[in-house]
Write a protein that holds these residues in place. Sequence first.
Motif, short mmCIF file in Angstrom:
data_model
loop_
_atom_site.label_atom_id
_atom_site.label_comp_id
_atom_site.label_asym_id
_atom_site.label_seq_id
_atom_site.Cartn_x
_atom_site.Cartn_y
_atom_site.Cartn_z
N ILE A 233 0.85 -1.21 0.00
CA ILE A 233 0.00 0.00 0.00
C ILE A 233 0.87 1.25 0.00
CG2 ILE A 233 -1.67 1.33 1.35
CD1 ILE A 233 -2.74 -1.36 2.40
N ASN A 234 1.95 1.19 0.79
CA ASN A 234 2.86 2.34 0.90
C ASN A 234 4.00 2.29 -0.13
OD1 ASN A 234 1.39 3.23 3.11
ND2 ASN A 234 2.70 2.18 4.59
N ASN A 235 4.00 1.26 -0.97
CA ASN A 235 5.06 1.05 -1.96
C ASN A 235 6.44 1.07 -1.31
OD1 ASN A 235 5.94 0.40 -4.55
ND2 ASN A 235 6.29 2.53 -5.11
N SER A 236 6.53 0.42 -0.16
CA SER A 236 7.81 0.29 0.53
C SER A 236 8.45 -1.03 0.08
CB SER A 236 7.60 0.30 2.04
OG SER A 236 8.84 0.21 2.71
N GLY A 237 8.96 -1.00 -1.15
CA GLY A 237 9.41 -2.23 -1.78
C GLY A 237 10.88 -2.27 -2.11
N TRP A 238 11.26 -3.36 -2.76
CA TRP A 238 12.63 -3.59 -3.23
C TRP A 238 12.54 -4.08 -4.68
CZ3 TRP A 238 17.01 -5.31 0.32
CH2 TRP A 238 16.77 -4.96 1.65
N ARG A 239 13.54 -3.75 -5.48
CA ARG A 239 13.67 -4.33 -6.83
C ARG A 239 14.80 -5.36 -6.76
NH1 ARG A 239 15.87 -3.56 -12.21
NH2 ARG A 239 17.45 -2.17 -11.38
N ILE A 240 14.40 -6.63 -6.63
CA ILE A 240 15.38 -7.71 -6.47
C ILE A 240 15.25 -8.78 -7.56
CG2 ILE A 240 15.65 -7.36 -3.99
CD1 ILE A 240 13.74 -9.69 -3.51
N ASP A 241 14.33 -8.56 -8.49
CA ASP A 241 14.12 -9.48 -9.61
C ASP A 241 14.55 -8.78 -10.90
OD1 ASP A 241 12.18 -11.71 -8.26
OD2 ASP A 241 11.72 -9.71 -7.50
#
Length: 276
Positions: A233-241
């Motif tokens: 929801i908060n787009n607290s993500g990682w780009r690991i792919d």
Amino acid sequence: MKKFISWNIDSINAALTSESARAVLSRNVLETIKAENPDLVAIQETKLPATGPSKKHIDELEKYFAGYHIEWVSSMPPARKGYAGTMILYKEGMEAKKSCPRIGAPDTMDDEGRLLTLEFDDFYFVNVYTPNAGDGLKRLKERQEWDIRYANYLSGLDQIKPVIACGDFNVAHEEIDLANPAGNHMSPGFTDEEREGFTNLLSKGFVDTFRYIHGDVKDVYSWWAQRVKTSKINNSGWRIDYFLVSDRIKDKVVSSGMLDSGERQDHTPLSLEIEI
């Protein structure tokens, strides 16, 4: 032009046979992938037994991918049962030679079904599920060795013909590849050692296709923590792919990005379109 999709499914059995809310969301993602009509789908973290997919699994997969060949490699003894594992589905009419390379990785990593390669006429396609450094970075040393050996393996293939490599690499390469870099420098997937490992891989003649197409765009991620209810929801993500390609075919890349996985947290699928 070919379209390839890569997705860490986090258990094929759960996605295909469970009636949990998460399984329903997983099947929605499979419908999204199906609608893309990809030429090839690479799946990581299948978590299947050593004997591979059951007849029921195959029957369920055919609801989404009728007319596809299925290749797989699972975790085998002495590695843990039902752990890691990779799979590739590719359209009938495409001819490929399968290999499950052992790269001399430490511990049981070569037995965990983490690496699956298809050789086509004009390129190699490599699906990888890179080992996680683990809680407390307990597997970081082994992970560093894996990174070196995997980079050398891809480089060796690249000497023969161009390579397209995809999967869950379990590393956010640069600070723009995760929402909170300042608080994660000692977290698995963002240590200096893991980031250096990925830099070393690219230096051997490979291109991160997402960055090649999109430049330094921010706030675009491929993974959101399941344990944190508000992460997506908060787009607290990682780009690991990632989708990587040999440098000499980077100009053949038409598009590289993420598919919408809806409310489902964890990994979202990646898509690559390339003139090959």
